[in-house]
Motif scaffolding. Structure first.
Motif, PDB file in Angstrom:
ATOM      1  N   ILE A 196       0.827  -1.208   0.000  1.00  0.00           N
ATOM      2  CA  ILE A 196       0.000   0.000   0.000  1.00  0.00           C
ATOM      3  C   ILE A 196       0.858   1.254   0.000  1.00  0.00           C
ATOM      4  N   SER A 197       1.925   1.252   0.795  1.00  0.00           N
ATOM      5  CA  SER A 197       2.792   2.430   0.860  1.00  0.00           C
ATOM      6  C   SER A 197       3.484   2.683  -0.477  1.00  0.00           C
ATOM      7  N   GLU A 198       3.880   1.623  -1.177  1.00  0.00           N
ATOM      8  CA  GLU A 198       4.510   1.797  -2.481  1.00  0.00           C
ATOM      9  C   GLU A 198       3.495   2.269  -3.522  1.00  0.00           C
ATOM     10  N   THR A 199       2.274   1.768  -3.439  1.00  0.00           N
ATOM     11  CA  THR A 199       1.224   2.210  -4.356  1.00  0.00           C
ATOM     12  C   THR A 199       0.911   3.687  -4.160  1.00  0.00           C
ATOM     13  N   LYS A 200       0.916   4.135  -2.907  1.00  0.00           N
ATOM     14  CA  LYS A 200       0.589   5.516  -2.579  1.00  0.00           C
ATOM     15  C   LYS A 200       1.694   6.502  -2.945  1.00  0.00           C
ATOM     16  N   THR A 201       2.868   6.007  -3.305  1.00  0.00           N
ATOM     17  CA  THR A 201       3.982   6.893  -3.667  1.00  0.00           C
ATOM     18  C   THR A 201       4.510   6.580  -5.062  1.00  0.00           C
ATOM     19  N   LEU A 202       5.101   5.404  -5.224  1.00  0.00           N
ATOM     20  CA  LEU A 202       5.696   5.030  -6.505  1.00  0.00           C
ATOM     21  C   LEU A 202       4.642   4.871  -7.589  1.00  0.00           C
ATOM     22  N   GLY A 203       3.428   4.493  -7.182  1.00  0.00           N
ATOM     23  CA  GLY A 203       2.355   4.357  -8.159  1.00  0.00           C
ATOM     24  C   GLY A 203       2.051   5.681  -8.844  1.00  0.00           C
ATOM     25  N   TYR A 204       2.062   6.768  -8.080  1.00  0.00           N
ATOM     26  CA  TYR A 204       1.838   8.098  -8.666  1.00  0.00           C
ATOM     27  C   TYR A 204       3.089   8.599  -9.384  1.00  0.00           C
ATOM     28  N   ILE A 222      -6.507  15.169  -6.647  1.00  0.00           N
ATOM     29  CA  ILE A 222      -7.952  14.981  -6.804  1.00  0.00           C
ATOM     30  C   ILE A 222      -8.493  14.000  -5.767  1.00  0.00           C
ATOM     31  N   LYS A 223      -7.782  12.884  -5.565  1.00  0.00           N
ATOM     32  CA  LYS A 223      -8.223  11.895  -4.572  1.00  0.00           C
ATOM     33  C   LYS A 223      -8.186  12.472  -3.164  1.00  0.00           C
ATOM     34  N   ALA A 224      -7.247  13.385  -2.914  1.00  0.00           N
ATOM     35  CA  ALA A 224      -7.167  14.041  -1.611  1.00  0.00           C
ATOM     36  C   ALA A 224      -8.316  15.022  -1.418  1.00  0.00           C
ATOM     37  N   ILE A 225      -8.689  15.732  -2.485  1.00  0.00           N
ATOM     38  CA  ILE A 225      -9.830  16.655  -2.422  1.00  0.00           C
ATOM     39  C   ILE A 225     -11.107  15.891  -2.092  1.00  0.00           C
ATOM     40  N   LEU A 226     -11.340  14.803  -2.820  1.00  0.00           N
ATOM     41  CA  LEU A 226     -12.542  13.994  -2.599  1.00  0.00           C
ATOM     42  C   LEU A 226     -12.558  13.404  -1.196  1.00  0.00           C
ATOM     43  N   CYS A 227     -11.384  12.988  -0.735  1.00  0.00           N
ATOM     44  CA  CYS A 227     -11.282  12.404   0.597  1.00  0.00           C
ATOM     45  C   CYS A 227     -11.744  13.392   1.662  1.00  0.00           C
ATOM     46  N   GLY A 270     -10.897   4.377  -1.431  1.00  0.00           N
ATOM     47  CA  GLY A 270      -9.451   4.486  -1.598  1.00  0.00           C
ATOM     48  C   GLY A 270      -8.946   5.894  -1.826  1.00  0.00           C
ATOM     49  N   PHE A 271      -9.643   6.904  -1.286  1.00  0.00           N
ATOM     50  CA  PHE A 271      -9.179   8.271  -1.418  1.00  0.00           C
ATOM     51  C   PHE A 271      -7.971   8.508  -0.502  1.00  0.00           C
ATOM     52  N   GLU A 272      -7.330   9.659  -0.664  1.00  0.00           N
ATOM     53  CA  GLU A 272      -6.067   9.933   0.042  1.00  0.00           C
ATOM     54  C   GLU A 272      -6.266  10.864   1.244  1.00  0.00           C
ATOM     55  N   HIS A 273      -5.954  10.350   2.421  1.00  0.00           N
ATOM     56  CA  HIS A 273      -6.078  11.115   3.667  1.00  0.00           C
ATOM     57  C   HIS A 273      -4.689  11.345   4.258  1.00  0.00           C
ATOM     58  N   ALA A 274      -4.364  12.603   4.490  1.00  0.00           N
ATOM     59  CA  ALA A 274      -3.005  12.966   4.904  1.00  0.00           C
ATOM     60  C   ALA A 274      -2.567  12.279   6.197  1.00  0.00           C
ATOM     61  N   TRP A 314       5.512  12.855  -3.622  1.00  0.00           N
ATOM     62  CA  TRP A 314       4.475  12.175  -4.403  1.00  0.00           C
ATOM     63  C   TRP A 314       3.254  11.781  -3.589  1.00  0.00           C
ATOM     64  N   ASN A 315       3.271  12.126  -2.302  1.00  0.00           N
ATOM     65  CA  ASN A 315       2.065  11.851  -1.525  1.00  0.00           C
ATOM     66  C   ASN A 315       1.790  12.917  -0.468  1.00  0.00           C
ATOM     67  N   GLN A 316       2.640  13.024   0.556  1.00  0.00           N
ATOM     68  CA  GLN A 316       2.266  13.809   1.718  1.00  0.00           C
ATOM     69  C   GLN A 316       1.938  15.269   1.424  1.00  0.00           C
ATOM     70  N   LEU A 317       2.809  15.955   0.687  1.00  0.00           N
ATOM     71  CA  LEU A 317       2.560  17.370   0.400  1.00  0.00           C
ATOM     72  C   LEU A 317       1.351  17.581  -0.526  1.00  0.00           C
ATOM     73  N   PRO A 318       1.269  16.874  -1.664  1.00  0.00           N
ATOM     74  CA  PRO A 318       0.077  17.065  -2.506  1.00  0.00           C
ATOM     75  C   PRO A 318      -1.216  16.627  -1.829  1.00  0.00           C
ATOM     76  N   VAL A 319      -1.135  15.623  -0.955  1.00  0.00           N
ATOM     77  CA  VAL A 319      -2.340  15.195  -0.243  1.00  0.00           C
ATOM     78  C   VAL A 319      -2.777  16.256   0.763  1.00  0.00           C
ATOM     79  N   LEU A 320      -1.833  16.872   1.443  1.00  0.00           N
ATOM     80  CA  LEU A 320      -2.181  17.958   2.356  1.00  0.00           C
ATOM     81  C   LEU A 320      -2.850  19.108   1.600  1.00  0.00           C
ATOM     82  N   VAL A 321      -2.307  19.436   0.433  1.00  0.00           N
ATOM     83  CA  VAL A 321      -2.886  20.502  -0.390  1.00  0.00           C
ATOM     84  C   VAL A 321      -4.309  20.122  -0.821  1.00  0.00           C
ATOM     85  N   GLY A 322      -4.464  18.914  -1.327  1.00  0.00           N
ATOM     86  CA  GLY A 322      -5.784  18.456  -1.762  1.00  0.00           C
ATOM     87  C   GLY A 322      -6.774  18.373  -0.617  1.00  0.00           C
ATOM     88  N   ASN A 323      -6.331  17.867   0.536  1.00  0.00           N
ATOM     89  CA  ASN A 323      -7.202  17.806   1.703  1.00  0.00           C
ATOM     90  C   ASN A 323      -7.659  19.194   2.141  1.00  0.00           C
TER      91      ASN A 323
END
Length: 288
Positions: free
Chosen positions: A143-151, A164-169, A204-208, A233-242
């Motif tokens: 899951i951790s690799e999908t949430k980073t390397l996947g993007y 977008i997934k962070a906004i929806l979350c 499966g949305f993104e929550h910081a 690839w995850n924490q900063l853009p997810v915070l922005v989207g959230n």
């Protein structure tokens, strides 16, 4: 009837946002720490249920237990504050500096709480580092690799997707915070907040804050992820989207949909009466 009407709810949201911005640094850190650890624990509970049943929806049904504990205990969850504090700033119940300070210190608390739980949980499922056969070990790594390397492999499209997934979350998460305020009873609060939290987790949305646990835990267990991968690839853009999802879709739009001149006049009148009462009390004290 314990139902709180939307116009009353808006006042409660603004008041709650102002209260959060006025907390001390110690309160923000400790409450953020506890919220991060509790949400991380709820995440591993959800993953355990999914692993045991092979049904993702099972984990989503269970996950809101952590959110319920956080809200009922009055702890600090930065993703919820993304909707509330901006309203207090708009209504001049809080300053921009107070809002940013809350976000900074609560996030710091989340990171500490998630890290502590990640270490303790990692030692538990690996039997103090001697056995990597537990199914949650590979699940956390994957899951951790999908949430980073996947993007990362998707490049710019991946960055857009994670935002977008962070906004929806956080549209759903902040609805959970707000819906908890629609009832005055504990049972009513639990049922109301359960619905949108289940909705976000099941899709499966993104929550910081969840990611503050999942990705470091995966890294500790051997995931091929760097600190740069995690944050870029995850924490900063997810915070922005959230922030966008909570502030805009829940906070501002709800504010615009229920803000009325009547409510403003009533609130101003109430504040005026409070000021007059305080002035009268001070006059009495001076005369004594």
């Amino acid at each position: 009837m314990d139902y709180v009407k939307p116009t009353e709810l808006l006042d409660t949201m603004i008041e709650a946002g102002g209260g959060k911005a006025a907390l001390s640094v110690k309160q923000m850190l400790v409450r953020g720490f506890l919220a991060g650890a509790i949400l991380a624990c709820a995440t591993t509970l959800a993953f355990t249920a999914t692993s045991q049943t092979s049904i993702g929806l099972t984990g989503a049904v269970i996950f809101p237990v952590g959110f319920v504990m956080i809200v009922l205990l009055g702890l600090e969850l930065v993703t919820g504050s993304f909707a509330l504090i901006p309203l207090a700033v708009i209504e001049r119940r809080a300053s921009l500096g107070g809002m940013l300070a809350n976000y900074f210190w609560v996030i710091a608390g989340h990171l500490l709480g998630c890290a502590v739980y990640a270490v303790l949980y990692g030692l538990t499922i690996t039997k103090m580092g001697t056995d990597m056969s537990h199914p949650l070990v590979q699940m956390l790594i994957q899951i951790s690799e999908t949430k980073t390397l996947g993007y990362k492999t998707m490049g710019a499209s991946g960055m857009g997707l994670v935002v977008i997934k962070a906004i929806l979350c956080n549209w759903m998460v902040t609805l959970g915070v707000v819906m908890a305020m629609t009832s005055k009873s504990t049972a009513g609060k639990i049922v109301a907040m359960w619905l949108p939290i289940l909705t976000f987790f099941a899709q499966g949305f993104e929550h910081a804050v969840v990611n503050m646990f999942v990705i470091p835990a995966g890294m500790m267990l051997g995931a091929d992820i760097t600190m740069g991968d995690w944050w870029l690839w995850n924490q900063l853009p997810v915070l922005v989207g959230n922030f966008i999802g909570g502030m805009l879709f829940t906070g501002v739009l709800f504010y615009l949909s229920h803000k009325t001149k009547t409510a403003t006049i009533a609130r101003s009148s109430q504040e005026g009466r409070k000021t007059e009462s305080l002035q009268s009390l001070q006059a009495v004290e001076k005369s004594l």
